[in-house]
Design a protein around this motif. Structure first.
Motif, PDB file in Angstrom:
ATOM      1  N   LEU A   1     102.678  59.295  79.758  1.00  0.00           N
ATOM      2  CA  LEU A   1     101.567  60.137  79.313  1.00  0.00           C
ATOM      3  C   LEU A   1     100.720  59.452  78.251  1.00  0.00           C
ATOM      4  N   ASN A   2     101.279  58.420  77.620  1.00  0.00           N
ATOM      5  CA  ASN A   2     100.487  57.637  76.668  1.00  0.00           C
ATOM      6  C   ASN A   2      99.268  57.023  77.333  1.00  0.00           C
ATOM      7  N   THR A   3      99.397  56.648  78.578  1.00  0.00           N
ATOM      8  CA  THR A   3      98.279  56.052  79.302  1.00  0.00           C
ATOM      9  C   THR A   3      97.135  57.050  79.425  1.00  0.00           C
TER      10      THR A   3
ATOM     11  N   GLU B   1      96.671  59.685  77.486  1.00  0.00           N
ATOM     12  CA  GLU B   1      96.177  59.909  76.127  1.00  0.00           C
ATOM     13  C   GLU B   1      95.254  58.775  75.692  1.00  0.00           C
ATOM     14  N   ASN B   2      95.606  57.548  76.047  1.00  0.00           N
ATOM     15  CA  ASN B   2      94.764  56.402  75.701  1.00  0.00           C
ATOM     16  C   ASN B   2      93.418  56.459  76.414  1.00  0.00           C
TER      17      ASN B   2
ATOM     18  N   LYS C   1      91.386  59.050  74.594  1.00  0.00           N
ATOM     19  CA  LYS C   1      90.936  58.469  73.322  1.00  0.00           C
ATOM     20  C   LYS C   1      89.803  57.479  73.562  1.00  0.00           C
TER      21      LYS C   1
END
Length: 90
Positions: A2-4, A6-7, A10
């Motif tokens: 999920l960081n991908t 979120e990135n 952003k």
């Protein structure tokens, strides 16, 4: 994983507040017609890839990227979308 996502969110917000000349992300965020056209195009390509069993992952990634850019271009916050999905839980 999920960081991908979120990135990407952003990145979209950063480019919206601080545009970078020549950035494809900026083009999508600033040109709502282009952003809409790309979402429609990428969804069609994903459907075709699924039906033909080719490039499904690649096309799905394109859909996610272009949809996130479209949402940001139209001031639709992913947080609000997630809240709506949460409300729909049974």
């Amino acid at each position: 994983m999920l960081n991908t996502l979120e990135n990407l969110i952003k990145l979209a917000r950063d480019r919206k507040s601080s545009p970078v000349e020549g950035s494809y992300t900026n083009k999508l965020i600033s040109d709502k017609s282009l952003s809409k056209a790309k979402v429609l195009e990428e969804v069609d390509e994903l459907i075709e890839a699924v039906e033909e069993n080719t490039n499904k992952i690649h096309e799905a990634a394109d859909v996610f990227y272009h949809l996130l850019m479209y949402l940001e271009a139209n001031d639709i916050k992913i947080e609000d979308v997630m809240s709506e999905l949460e409300k729909r839980k049974k």
